[in-house]
Write a protein that holds these residues in place. Structure first.
Motif, PDB file in Angstrom:
ATOM      1  N   ARG A 111       0.840  -1.194   0.000  1.00 57.65           N
ATOM      2  CA  ARG A 111       0.000   0.000   0.000  1.00 57.65           C
ATOM      3  C   ARG A 111       0.880   1.251   0.000  1.00 57.65           C
ATOM      4  O   ARG A 111       1.978   1.253   0.558  1.00 57.65           O
ATOM      5  CB  ARG A 111      -0.908  -0.021   1.214  1.00 57.65           C
ATOM      6  N   ILE A 112       0.398   2.306  -0.621  1.00 59.49           N
ATOM      7  CA  ILE A 112       1.167   3.548  -0.759  1.00 59.49           C
ATOM      8  C   ILE A 112       1.578   4.107   0.600  1.00 59.49           C
ATOM      9  O   ILE A 112       2.700   4.562   0.777  1.00 59.49           O
ATOM     10  CB  ILE A 112       0.365   4.602  -1.557  1.00 59.49           C
ATOM     11  N   GLU A 113       0.675   4.069   1.584  1.00 61.34           N
ATOM     12  CA  GLU A 113       1.003   4.640   2.899  1.00 61.34           C
ATOM     13  C   GLU A 113       2.072   3.860   3.646  1.00 61.34           C
ATOM     14  O   GLU A 113       2.593   4.333   4.641  1.00 61.34           O
ATOM     15  CB  GLU A 113      -0.245   4.823   3.768  1.00 61.34           C
ATOM     16  N   GLU A 114       2.422   2.675   3.159  1.00 59.83           N
ATOM     17  CA  GLU A 114       3.494   1.869   3.758  1.00 59.83           C
ATOM     18  C   GLU A 114       4.826   2.025   3.025  1.00 59.83           C
ATOM     19  O   GLU A 114       5.859   1.596   3.517  1.00 59.83           O
ATOM     20  CB  GLU A 114       3.095   0.392   3.759  1.00 59.83           C
ATOM     21  N   LEU A 115       4.792   2.623   1.853  1.00 61.68           N
ATOM     22  CA  LEU A 115       5.999   2.756   1.039  1.00 61.68           C
ATOM     23  C   LEU A 115       6.938   3.801   1.645  1.00 61.68           C
ATOM     24  O   LEU A 115       6.528   4.935   1.883  1.00 61.68           O
ATOM     25  CB  LEU A 115       5.615   3.154  -0.385  1.00 61.68           C
ATOM     26  N   PRO A 116       8.193   3.434   1.924  1.00 66.09           N
ATOM     27  CA  PRO A 116       9.128   4.404   2.496  1.00 66.09           C
ATOM     28  C   PRO A 116       9.674   5.359   1.431  1.00 66.09           C
ATOM     29  O   PRO A 116       9.542   5.121   0.236  1.00 66.09           O
ATOM     30  CB  PRO A 116      10.248   3.510   3.043  1.00 66.09           C
ATOM     31  N   ALA A 117      10.304   6.415   1.915  1.00 63.81           N
ATOM     32  CA  ALA A 117      10.988   7.330   1.005  1.00 63.81           C
ATOM     33  C   ALA A 117      12.122   6.577   0.330  1.00 63.81           C
ATOM     34  O   ALA A 117      12.745   5.705   0.923  1.00 63.81           O
ATOM     35  CB  ALA A 117      11.534   8.521   1.783  1.00 63.81           C
ATOM     36  N   GLY A 118      12.355   6.884  -0.949  1.00 61.80           N
ATOM     37  CA  GLY A 118      13.451   6.228  -1.660  1.00 61.80           C
ATOM     38  C   GLY A 118      13.190   6.142  -3.144  1.00 61.80           C
ATOM     39  O   GLY A 118      12.258   6.750  -3.675  1.00 61.80           O
ATOM     40  N   ARG A 119      14.021   5.377  -3.820  1.00 65.40           N
ATOM     41  CA  ARG A 119      14.002   5.293  -5.281  1.00 65.40           C
ATOM     42  C   ARG A 119      12.669   4.805  -5.838  1.00 65.40           C
ATOM     43  O   ARG A 119      12.206   5.280  -6.856  1.00 65.40           O
ATOM     44  CB  ARG A 119      15.129   4.374  -5.774  1.00 65.40           C
ATOM     45  N   GLU A 120      12.049   3.820  -5.178  1.00 65.43           N
ATOM     46  CA  GLU A 120      10.788   3.288  -5.682  1.00 65.43           C
ATOM     47  C   GLU A 120       9.682   4.344  -5.626  1.00 65.43           C
ATOM     48  O   GLU A 120       8.928   4.522  -6.582  1.00 65.43           O
ATOM     49  CB  GLU A 120      10.390   2.048  -4.884  1.00 65.43           C
ATOM     50  N   MET A 121       9.602   5.058  -4.501  1.00 59.32           N
ATOM     51  CA  MET A 121       8.605   6.133  -4.361  1.00 59.32           C
ATOM     52  C   MET A 121       8.890   7.235  -5.376  1.00 59.32           C
ATOM     53  O   MET A 121       7.980   7.737  -6.030  1.00 59.32           O
ATOM     54  CB  MET A 121       8.634   6.695  -2.944  1.00 59.32           C
ATOM     55  N   ALA A 153       0.367  11.326  -0.303  1.00 59.58           N
ATOM     56  CA  ALA A 153      -0.972  11.869  -0.580  1.00 59.58           C
ATOM     57  C   ALA A 153      -1.190  12.102  -2.069  1.00 59.58           C
ATOM     58  O   ALA A 153      -2.301  11.930  -2.574  1.00 59.58           O
ATOM     59  CB  ALA A 153      -1.174  13.172   0.188  1.00 59.58           C
ATOM     60  N   ALA A 154      -0.140  12.485  -2.787  1.00 56.92           N
ATOM     61  CA  ALA A 154      -0.275  12.801  -4.221  1.00 56.92           C
ATOM     62  C   ALA A 154      -0.629  11.573  -5.049  1.00 56.92           C
ATOM     63  O   ALA A 154      -1.427  11.661  -5.991  1.00 56.92           O
ATOM     64  CB  ALA A 154       1.009  13.436  -4.746  1.00 56.92           C
ATOM     65  N   LEU A 155      -0.049  10.438  -4.732  1.00 59.57           N
ATOM     66  CA  LEU A 155      -0.302   9.232  -5.529  1.00 59.57           C
ATOM     67  C   LEU A 155      -1.773   8.814  -5.517  1.00 59.57           C
ATOM     68  O   LEU A 155      -2.370   8.662  -6.584  1.00 59.57           O
ATOM     69  CB  LEU A 155       0.615   8.090  -5.078  1.00 59.57           C
ATOM     70  N   PRO A 156      -2.421   8.636  -4.356  1.00 55.66           N
ATOM     71  CA  PRO A 156      -3.839   8.257  -4.406  1.00 55.66           C
ATOM     72  C   PRO A 156      -4.727   9.370  -4.961  1.00 55.66           C
ATOM     73  O   PRO A 156      -5.777   9.079  -5.570  1.00 55.66           O
ATOM     74  CB  PRO A 156      -4.188   7.930  -2.955  1.00 55.66           C
ATOM     75  N   ALA A 157      -4.318  10.619  -4.805  1.00 56.24           N
ATOM     76  CA  ALA A 157      -5.117  11.713  -5.369  1.00 56.24           C
ATOM     77  C   ALA A 157      -5.182  11.615  -6.886  1.00 56.24           C
ATOM     78  O   ALA A 157      -6.154  12.076  -7.489  1.00 56.24           O
ATOM     79  CB  ALA A 157      -4.522  13.061  -4.950  1.00 56.24           C
ATOM     80  N   LEU A 158      -4.174  11.005  -7.492  1.00 52.59           N
ATOM     81  CA  LEU A 158      -4.171  10.833  -8.930  1.00 52.59           C
ATOM     82  C   LEU A 158      -4.473   9.385  -9.348  1.00 52.59           C
ATOM     83  O   LEU A 158      -4.191   8.976 -10.461  1.00 52.59           O
ATOM     84  CB  LEU A 158      -2.850  11.311  -9.525  1.00 52.59           C
ATOM     85  N   GLY A 159      -5.043   8.611  -8.407  1.00 57.88           N
ATOM     86  CA  GLY A 159      -5.551   7.284  -8.757  1.00 57.88           C
ATOM     87  C   GLY A 159      -4.656   6.103  -8.473  1.00 57.88           C
ATOM     88  O   GLY A 159      -5.013   4.966  -8.755  1.00 57.88           O
ATOM     89  N   VAL A 160      -3.467   6.315  -7.895  1.00 56.00           N
ATOM     90  CA  VAL A 160      -2.564   5.202  -7.588  1.00 56.00           C
ATOM     91  C   VAL A 160      -2.764   4.820  -6.124  1.00 56.00           C
ATOM     92  O   VAL A 160      -2.490   5.618  -5.234  1.00 56.00           O
ATOM     93  CB  VAL A 160      -1.083   5.601  -7.823  1.00 56.00           C
ATOM     94  N   THR A 161      -3.266   3.604  -5.868  1.00 52.55           N
ATOM     95  CA  THR A 161      -3.536   3.196  -4.485  1.00 52.55           C
ATOM     96  C   THR A 161      -2.621   2.078  -4.006  1.00 52.55           C
ATOM     97  O   THR A 161      -2.402   1.931  -2.820  1.00 52.55           O
ATOM     98  CB  THR A 161      -4.994   2.757  -4.314  1.00 52.55           C
ATOM     99  N   GLU A 162      -2.142   1.248  -4.931  1.00 51.94           N
ATOM    100  CA  GLU A 162      -1.233   0.157  -4.564  1.00 51.94           C
ATOM    101  C   GLU A 162      -0.185  -0.005  -5.644  1.00 51.94           C
ATOM    102  O   GLU A 162      -0.382   0.392  -6.777  1.00 51.94           O
ATOM    103  CB  GLU A 162      -2.003  -1.148  -4.397  1.00 51.94           C
ATOM    104  N   ILE A 163       0.933  -0.635  -5.244  1.00 48.58           N
ATOM    105  CA  ILE A 163       1.973  -0.912  -6.240  1.00 48.58           C
ATOM    106  C   ILE A 163       2.210  -2.395  -6.346  1.00 48.58           C
ATOM    107  O   ILE A 163       1.805  -3.154  -5.498  1.00 48.58           O
ATOM    108  CB  ILE A 163       3.285  -0.196  -5.921  1.00 48.58           C
TER     109      ILE A 163
END
Length: 135
Positions: free
Chosen positions: A2-12, A125-135
């Protein structure tokens, strides 16, 4: 994940570049030192921006999940898609220190995410606002 679990870094950072900024990845080949041949280095990707045509930006310089200047570029990019972006800084040590609330243009449309840093909270917050909820 889930996006809210993704840490800062290259993937984000790569998710933000592609899904929020609208950039398309282009791999770069480079020469290894001391004649060791050629290889691909994935963190040296460029992103073509559709608004600016052939202009590109090195991925290793774009770190919105950890660099506040790049995170503000994300806020500027999403402003045309949403109604408002609110930032809260908490003094309560039991909570994450930063929260970002993005209000959409539709009724009951909003996304709130938290982070240990403001850039991370903005990206989450930006990712789900534009429709991305999971990776």
């Amino acid at each position: 994940m889930r996006i809210e679990e993704l840490p800062a870094g290259r993937e984000m950072d790569a998710l933000i570049a592609e899904k929020v900024m609208g950039w398309k990845p282009v791999p770069i080949n480079y020469w290894l030192p001391e004649g060791k041949g050629r290889g691909d280095k994935p963190d040296l990707w460029l992103f073509n921006h559709p608004k600016y045509g052939e202009q590109t930006r090195a991925m290793h310089n774009f770190r919105p999940s950890s660099d506040i200047a790049a995170a503000w570029e994300v806020v500027e990019e999403i402003k045309s898609h949403v109604l408002r972006v609110d930032i809260t800084i908490s003094a309560d040590t039991r909570l994450k220190p930063y929260a970002v609330l993005i209000t959409g243009k539709g009724i009951r449309e909003w996304w709130q995410r938290e982070g240990d840093t403001l850039p991370l909270a903005i990206c989450r917050a930006a990712l789900p606002a534009l429709g991305v909820t999971e990776i």
